[in-house]
Design a protein around this motif. Structure first.
Motif, PDB file in Angstrom:
ATOM      1  N   PHE A 245       0.874  -1.169   0.000  1.00 25.97           N
ATOM      2  CA  PHE A 245       0.000   0.000   0.000  1.00 25.97           C
ATOM      3  C   PHE A 245       0.913   1.221   0.000  1.00 25.97           C
ATOM      4  O   PHE A 245       1.815   1.333   0.822  1.00 25.97           O
ATOM      5  CB  PHE A 245      -0.890  -0.042   1.252  1.00 25.97           C
ATOM      6  N   TYR A 246       0.668   2.132  -0.946  1.00 24.54           N
ATOM      7  CA  TYR A 246       1.569   3.273  -1.116  1.00 24.54           C
ATOM      8  C   TYR A 246       0.887   4.582  -0.727  1.00 24.54           C
ATOM      9  O   TYR A 246      -0.320   4.716  -0.915  1.00 24.54           O
ATOM     10  CB  TYR A 246       2.021   3.350  -2.576  1.00 24.54           C
ATOM     11  N   PRO A 247       1.647   5.534  -0.150  1.00 24.91           N
ATOM     12  CA  PRO A 247       3.105   5.634  -0.044  1.00 24.91           C
ATOM     13  C   PRO A 247       3.742   4.881   1.133  1.00 24.91           C
ATOM     14  O   PRO A 247       4.958   4.891   1.280  1.00 24.91           O
ATOM     15  CB  PRO A 247       3.344   7.137   0.118  1.00 24.91           C
ATOM     16  N   ALA A 248       2.935   4.211   1.969  1.00 22.17           N
ATOM     17  CA  ALA A 248       3.502   3.546   3.144  1.00 22.17           C
ATOM     18  C   ALA A 248       4.600   2.547   2.789  1.00 22.17           C
ATOM     19  O   ALA A 248       5.566   2.369   3.532  1.00 22.17           O
ATOM     20  CB  ALA A 248       2.390   2.846   3.931  1.00 22.17           C
ATOM     21  N   ALA A 249       4.460   1.882   1.640  1.00 16.46           N
ATOM     22  CA  ALA A 249       5.391   0.809   1.285  1.00 16.46           C
ATOM     23  C   ALA A 249       6.718   1.298   0.705  1.00 16.46           C
ATOM     24  O   ALA A 249       7.634   0.499   0.522  1.00 16.46           O
ATOM     25  CB  ALA A 249       4.724  -0.153   0.306  1.00 16.46           C
ATOM     26  N   TYR A 250       6.824   2.584   0.411  1.00 17.51           N
ATOM     27  CA  TYR A 250       8.130   3.080  -0.033  1.00 17.51           C
ATOM     28  C   TYR A 250       9.099   2.974   1.139  1.00 17.51           C
ATOM     29  O   TYR A 250       8.755   3.304   2.277  1.00 17.51           O
ATOM     30  CB  TYR A 250       8.038   4.531  -0.495  1.00 17.51           C
ATOM     31  N   PRO A 251      10.314   2.524   0.896  1.00 21.62           N
ATOM     32  CA  PRO A 251      11.243   2.294   2.008  1.00 21.62           C
ATOM     33  C   PRO A 251      11.602   3.549   2.801  1.00 21.62           C
ATOM     34  O   PRO A 251      11.976   3.454   3.974  1.00 21.62           O
ATOM     35  CB  PRO A 251      12.484   1.698   1.331  1.00 21.62           C
ATOM     36  N   GLU A 252      11.450   4.721   2.195  1.00 18.31           N
ATOM     37  CA  GLU A 252      11.784   5.965   2.902  1.00 18.31           C
ATOM     38  C   GLU A 252      10.710   6.372   3.909  1.00 18.31           C
ATOM     39  O   GLU A 252      10.916   7.292   4.708  1.00 18.31           O
ATOM     40  CB  GLU A 252      11.967   7.113   1.895  1.00 18.31           C
ATOM     41  N   VAL A 253       9.566   5.703   3.857  1.00 20.47           N
ATOM     42  CA  VAL A 253       8.407   6.096   4.671  1.00 20.47           C
ATOM     43  C   VAL A 253       8.218   5.118   5.829  1.00 20.47           C
ATOM     44  O   VAL A 253       8.377   3.910   5.666  1.00 20.47           O
ATOM     45  CB  VAL A 253       7.131   6.131   3.793  1.00 20.47           C
ATOM     46  N   ILE A 254       7.872   5.640   7.003  1.00 21.75           N
ATOM     47  CA  ILE A 254       7.524   4.784   8.137  1.00 21.75           C
ATOM     48  C   ILE A 254       6.072   4.353   7.971  1.00 21.75           C
ATOM     49  O   ILE A 254       5.163   5.181   7.978  1.00 21.75           O
ATOM     50  CB  ILE A 254       7.703   5.510   9.484  1.00 21.75           C
ATOM     51  N   SER A 255       5.869   3.058   7.809  1.00 21.62           N
ATOM     52  CA  SER A 255       4.542   2.491   7.568  1.00 21.62           C
ATOM     53  C   SER A 255       3.910   2.074   8.888  1.00 21.62           C
ATOM     54  O   SER A 255       4.534   1.391   9.687  1.00 21.62           O
ATOM     55  CB  SER A 255       4.674   1.279   6.646  1.00 21.62           C
ATOM     56  N   VAL A 256       2.647   2.464   9.113  1.00 24.49           N
ATOM     57  CA  VAL A 256       2.017   2.283  10.422  1.00 24.49           C
ATOM     58  C   VAL A 256       0.731   1.462  10.317  1.00 24.49           C
ATOM     59  O   VAL A 256      -0.203   1.826   9.597  1.00 24.49           O
ATOM     60  CB  VAL A 256       1.699   3.639  11.072  1.00 24.49           C
ATOM     61  N   ALA A 257       0.689   0.365  11.067  1.00 25.23           N
ATOM     62  CA  ALA A 257      -0.516  -0.453  11.196  1.00 25.23           C
ATOM     63  C   ALA A 257      -1.317   0.004  12.408  1.00 25.23           C
ATOM     64  O   ALA A 257      -0.819   0.745  13.263  1.00 25.23           O
ATOM     65  CB  ALA A 257      -0.134  -1.924  11.337  1.00 25.23           C
ATOM     66  N   ALA A 258      -2.558  -0.460  12.501  1.00 23.83           N
ATOM     67  CA  ALA A 258      -3.445  -0.053  13.596  1.00 23.83           C
ATOM     68  C   ALA A 258      -3.660  -1.196  14.579  1.00 23.83           C
ATOM     69  O   ALA A 258      -3.793  -2.358  14.189  1.00 23.83           O
ATOM     70  CB  ALA A 258      -4.789   0.403  13.034  1.00 23.83           C
ATOM     71  N   LEU A 259      -3.703  -0.817  15.871  1.00 24.06           N
ATOM     72  CA  LEU A 259      -3.929  -1.785  16.948  1.00 24.06           C
ATOM     73  C   LEU A 259      -5.224  -1.487  17.690  1.00 24.06           C
ATOM     74  O   LEU A 259      -5.657  -0.335  17.791  1.00 24.06           O
ATOM     75  CB  LEU A 259      -2.779  -1.726  17.957  1.00 24.06           C
ATOM     76  N   ALA A 260      -5.789  -2.555  18.252  1.00 17.76           N
ATOM     77  CA  ALA A 260      -6.908  -2.414  19.182  1.00 17.76           C
ATOM     78  C   ALA A 260      -6.355  -2.157  20.583  1.00 17.76           C
ATOM     79  O   ALA A 260      -5.144  -2.177  20.816  1.00 17.76           O
ATOM     80  CB  ALA A 260      -7.740  -3.692  19.170  1.00 17.76           C
ATOM     81  N   ARG A 261      -7.236  -1.936  21.538  1.00 21.24           N
ATOM     82  CA  ARG A 261      -6.814  -1.625  22.914  1.00 21.24           C
ATOM     83  C   ARG A 261      -5.983  -2.729  23.541  1.00 21.24           C
ATOM     84  O   ARG A 261      -5.137  -2.472  24.391  1.00 21.24           O
ATOM     85  CB  ARG A 261      -8.045  -1.368  23.792  1.00 21.24           C
ATOM     86  N   ASP A 262      -6.234  -3.979  23.133  1.00 22.53           N
ATOM     87  CA  ASP A 262      -5.504  -5.108  23.724  1.00 22.53           C
ATOM     88  C   ASP A 262      -4.228  -5.444  22.950  1.00 22.53           C
ATOM     89  O   ASP A 262      -3.634  -6.497  23.160  1.00 22.53           O
ATOM     90  CB  ASP A 262      -6.408  -6.339  23.823  1.00 22.53           C
ATOM     91  N   ASP A 263      -3.803  -4.551  22.081  1.00 27.01           N
ATOM     92  CA  ASP A 263      -2.566  -4.687  21.301  1.00 27.01           C
ATOM     93  C   ASP A 263      -2.653  -5.728  20.192  1.00 27.01           C
ATOM     94  O   ASP A 263      -1.631  -6.073  19.591  1.00 27.01           O
ATOM     95  CB  ASP A 263      -1.357  -4.980  22.204  1.00 27.01           C
ATOM     96  N   THR A 264      -3.828  -6.235  19.912  1.00 27.02           N
ATOM     97  CA  THR A 264      -3.983  -7.106  18.747  1.00 27.02           C
ATOM     98  C   THR A 264      -4.206  -6.237  17.510  1.00 27.02           C
ATOM     99  O   THR A 264      -4.620  -5.074  17.612  1.00 27.02           O
ATOM    100  CB  THR A 264      -5.160  -8.065  18.908  1.00 27.02           C
ATOM    101  N   LYS A 265      -3.912  -6.806  16.351  1.00 31.31           N
ATOM    102  CA  LYS A 265      -4.100  -6.060  15.111  1.00 31.31           C
ATOM    103  C   LYS A 265      -5.565  -5.683  14.921  1.00 31.31           C
ATOM    104  O   LYS A 265      -6.458  -6.513  15.106  1.00 31.31           O
ATOM    105  CB  LYS A 265      -3.635  -6.904  13.920  1.00 31.31           C
ATOM    106  N   ALA A 266      -5.799  -4.429  14.577  1.00 32.63           N
ATOM    107  CA  ALA A 266      -7.157  -4.043  14.207  1.00 32.63           C
ATOM    108  C   ALA A 266      -7.602  -4.903  13.028  1.00 32.63           C
ATOM    109  O   ALA A 266      -6.820  -5.170  12.113  1.00 32.63           O
ATOM    110  CB  ALA A 266      -7.192  -2.563  13.833  1.00 32.63           C
ATOM    111  N   SER A 267      -8.844  -5.344  13.044  1.00 31.53           N
ATOM    112  CA  SER A 267      -9.312  -6.298  12.041  1.00 31.53           C
ATOM    113  C   SER A 267      -9.131  -5.794  10.620  1.00 31.53           C
ATOM    114  O   SER A 267      -8.896  -6.574   9.698  1.00 31.53           O
ATOM    115  CB  SER A 267     -10.786  -6.625  12.286  1.00 31.53           C
ATOM    116  N   PHE A 268      -9.203  -4.495  10.430  1.00 34.57           N
ATOM    117  CA  PHE A 268      -9.128  -3.920   9.096  1.00 34.57           C
ATOM    118  C   PHE A 268      -7.696  -3.621   8.648  1.00 34.57           C
ATOM    119  O   PHE A 268      -7.435  -3.402   7.476  1.00 34.57           O
ATOM    120  CB  PHE A 268      -9.930  -2.605   9.050  1.00 34.57           C
TER     121      PHE A 268
END
Length: 366
Positions: A245-268
């Motif tokens: 997913f771009y621009p997140a996937a460009y190596p110069e960019v810090i790509s950020v995923a989303a977490l739920a309150r319990d530190d599990t990956k957000a479903s989306f």
């Protein structure tokens, strides 16, 4: 941890010379980093693995009056923003302790490349330094709501008895509108926004936007910014896929995923340690929204979910770090190497959940 991880404070008796004090410090393997001459006190730095051993060694010298860990006496900034207790994401990433290290520089600018920012919002008005419109919309203001929400997470005015707190307390906001009022923008608009932010002195660029298609024009703009020391952060996307997913996937960019309150990956949230760098809170995040009717369906303040909400936590952290360390590579390293291990670290994301306080300690060498 209620003390700095590699510092010891030594108090010598009043009649002990500085020459003898320094000799003892050398014998125990310490390095002087500070002192209070009036009290014959020295602050030394030692390897964190030798803290207890060094204390024991120091206790054997009759010249030493006391030796102790350099503890934290935390009169921490407690935001009086009435909605702060509902901002679970800020609390989760250790923000209040971090604010005792720094609240950031007012000279530092975070560019929000988005649907615009509601510059008249009472929690943002004092932070705005630029309004630019590269979208097809007729206004640089935020009619959609997305950009205002993102801006508030990164840097809403804090401790002003109003609304919410932002992570980057002192840094300013640049509103660079690259998405139209429906939330869509072209490669060239995004590229122009990145270049404009860079040329206008942004140190951090937040891009809570993107798509699955590689773009050479956007990549060129990302490389332009990176070459000028700009820290770029982008949302990993909300398709629950490992696909780039771009621009997140460009190596110069810090790509950020989303977490739920319990530190599990957000479903989306998109995922994949090959290209997703860190994770941050991204579900039911409370932040600013336009004071007028907008497409998010709420006004003034409200809750939204998405990797779009996770990214500005990282941008706010980057702004705090860059206020102390101008080297973008060192800032990125501090963000990525001080994360909290969460489920999926190393598989869903290269690193874990951001830890604001730990990152600041690393950048200051503590």
């Amino acid at each position: 941890m209620n003390f700095l991880p590699n510092q010891i404070v030594i108090g010598f008796h009043a009649n002990v010379s500085s020459q003898r004090a320094l000799e003892i410090i050398r014998l125990v393997g310490g390095t002087v980093i500070d002192q209070i001459p009036q009290l014959n006190i020295y602050v030394i730095k030692v390897d964190s693995s030798r803290m207890n051993t060094t204390l024991r060694l120091l206790s054997n010298f009759p010249e030493v009056k006391f030796a102790e860990f350099n503890g934290l006496m935390v009169t921490q900034l407690t935001p009086n923003d009435p909605l702060f207790p509902q901002q679970w994401g800020l609390l989760k990433i250790n923000s209040t302790r971090a604010w005792n290290v720094t609240r950031g520089s007012s000279l530092l600018k975070i560019a929000i490349l988005d649907t615009g920012v509601n510059g008249g919002h009472p929690d943002l008005i004092d932070k705005m330094v630029l309004n630019v419109n590269f979208s097809t919309s007729s206004t640089s203001q935020d009619v959609n709501g997305h950009g205002t929400h993102v801006a508030g997470i990164a840097a809403a005015t804090t401790r002003n008895d109003i609304g919410v707190a932002g992570l980057a307390i002192n840094p300013k906001i640049m509103n660079i509108k690259v998405l139209d009022d429906s939330g869509s923008g072209s490669f060239s608009d995004v590229a122009k926004g990145i270049v404009n932010a860079t040329d206008n002195g942004a140190k951090v660029i937040n891009m809570s936007l993107g798509g699955p298609s590689f773009s050479s024009s956007v990549q060129s703009a990302v490389q332009y910014a990176a070459g000028r020391g700009v820290i770029q952060v982008a949302a990993a996307g909300n398709d629950n896929t490992q696909d780039l997913f771009y621009p997140a996937a460009y190596p110069e960019v810090i790509s950020v995923a989303a977490l739920a309150r319990d530190d599990t990956k957000a479903s989306f949230s998109n995922f994949g340690s090959a290209w997703v760098d860190v994770a941050a809170p991204g579900i039911d995040i409370l932040s600013t929204l336009p004071t007028t009717t907008n497409m998010m369906g709420q006004t003034n303040y409200g809750y939204l979910s998405g990797t779009s909400m996770a990214a500005p936590f990282v941008s706010g952290l980057a702004a705090l770090l860059a206020s102390l360390e101008p080297n973008a590579n060192k800032v990125r390293n501090a963000i990525e190497t001080t994360t909290v291990p969460v489920p999926g670290k190393g598989t869903l994301y290269e690193n874990g959940r951001i830890n604001t306080y730990a990152a600041l300690l690393k950048i200051t060498g503590q």
